[in-house]
Design a protein around this motif. Structure first.
Motif, short mmCIF file in Angstrom:
data_model
loop_
_atom_site.label_atom_id
_atom_site.label_comp_id
_atom_site.label_asym_id
_atom_site.label_seq_id
_atom_site.Cartn_x
_atom_site.Cartn_y
_atom_site.Cartn_z
N GLY A 1 -12.66 -36.58 45.85
CA GLY A 1 -11.67 -36.01 44.86
C GLY A 1 -11.37 -34.74 45.38
O GLY A 1 -10.11 -34.51 44.57
N LEU A 2 -11.31 -34.16 46.19
CA LEU A 2 -10.41 -32.84 46.64
C LEU A 2 -9.39 -33.12 47.47
O LEU A 2 -9.75 -33.89 48.52
N VAL A 3 -8.62 -32.18 47.76
CA VAL A 3 -7.23 -32.42 48.61
C VAL A 3 -7.92 -31.53 50.00
O VAL A 3 -8.29 -30.23 49.79
N ASN A 4 -7.61 -32.29 51.08
CA ASN A 4 -7.91 -31.53 52.30
C ASN A 4 -6.96 -30.28 52.64
O ASN A 4 -5.67 -30.94 53.07
N ARG A 5 -6.92 -29.15 52.82
CA ARG A 5 -5.95 -28.28 53.11
C ARG A 5 -5.69 -28.04 54.62
O ARG A 5 -5.14 -27.03 54.93
N GLY A 6 -6.79 -28.65 55.25
CA GLY A 6 -6.56 -28.24 56.72
C GLY A 6 -7.31 -27.12 57.26
O GLY A 6 -7.86 -26.37 56.38
N VAL A 7 -6.96 -27.22 58.57
CA VAL A 7 -7.82 -25.71 59.46
C VAL A 7 -6.95 -24.84 59.59
O VAL A 7 -5.52 -24.95 59.82
N LYS A 8 -7.11 -23.56 59.22
CA LYS A 8 -6.19 -22.44 59.51
C LYS A 8 -6.96 -21.81 60.83
O LYS A 8 -8.11 -21.60 60.66
N TYR A 9 -6.11 -21.25 61.73
CA TYR A 9 -6.66 -20.41 62.88
C TYR A 9 -6.03 -19.11 62.96
O TYR A 9 -5.06 -18.91 62.60
N LYS A 27 -1.46 -9.82 63.69
CA LYS A 27 -1.07 -10.41 62.55
C LYS A 27 -1.58 -11.82 62.35
O LYS A 27 -1.33 -12.30 61.24
N GLU A 28 -2.20 -12.68 63.16
CA GLU A 28 -2.59 -13.91 63.05
C GLU A 28 -4.11 -13.92 62.49
O GLU A 28 -4.44 -14.89 62.26
N ASP A 29 -4.69 -12.86 62.76
CA ASP A 29 -6.12 -12.99 62.54
C ASP A 29 -6.47 -12.42 61.09
O ASP A 29 -5.54 -11.84 60.24
N SER A 38 -17.02 -14.83 64.69
CA SER A 38 -16.92 -14.97 63.17
C SER A 38 -16.23 -16.05 63.02
O SER A 38 -14.97 -16.38 63.84
N MET A 39 -16.52 -16.89 61.95
CA MET A 39 -15.59 -17.63 61.24
C MET A 39 -15.67 -17.76 59.95
O MET A 39 -16.63 -17.22 59.27
N ILE A 40 -14.58 -17.99 59.08
CA ILE A 40 -14.81 -18.13 57.55
C ILE A 40 -14.82 -19.63 57.27
O ILE A 40 -13.93 -20.36 57.75
N VAL A 41 -15.95 -19.84 56.24
CA VAL A 41 -15.97 -21.31 55.98
C VAL A 41 -15.78 -21.47 54.56
O VAL A 41 -16.44 -20.71 53.66
N GLU A 42 -14.68 -21.87 53.85
CA GLU A 42 -14.21 -22.18 52.59
C GLU A 42 -14.75 -23.67 51.97
O GLU A 42 -13.96 -24.44 52.77
N LEU A 43 -15.56 -23.67 51.16
CA LEU A 43 -15.85 -25.21 50.69
C LEU A 43 -14.71 -25.66 50.12
O LEU A 43 -14.63 -27.00 49.86
#
Length: 78
Positions: A3-11, A18-20, A31-36
């Motif tokens: 049911g949910l849309v895969n928004r992909g992986v962000k790096y 500026k990219e972090d 570290s990493m951020i995991v968003e369900l």
């Protein structure tokens, strides 16, 4: 799971401020951020109500598999 849309992986990047992401940039360790996902509609809410436990199990398994793949001792055991 459903049911949910895969928004992909962000790096982010350790070489470019500026990219972090701020939460990772301020960490004193790897570290990493995991968003369900995001609940931004009635359909999203229904999907989490119906499949919440399955989402959590799949995310936990994915993080575990990634951590196992980072362990050099596991390279020859595949």
């Amino acid at each position: 799971v459903g049911g949910l849309v895969n928004r992909g992986v962000k790096y982010g990047s350790m070489s470019s401020f500026k990219e972090d992401y701020e939460i990772n940039r301020s960490a004193n360790m790897t570290s990493m951020i995991v968003e369900l996902g995001f609940i931004s509609s009635a359909a999203d809410n229904e999907a989490y109500d119906t499949h919440g436990k399955e989402y959590a199990e799949k995310m936990a398994a994915a993080v575990y598999e990634w951590l196992e793949a980072q362990n050099p001792a596991n390279e020859n055991n595949e």
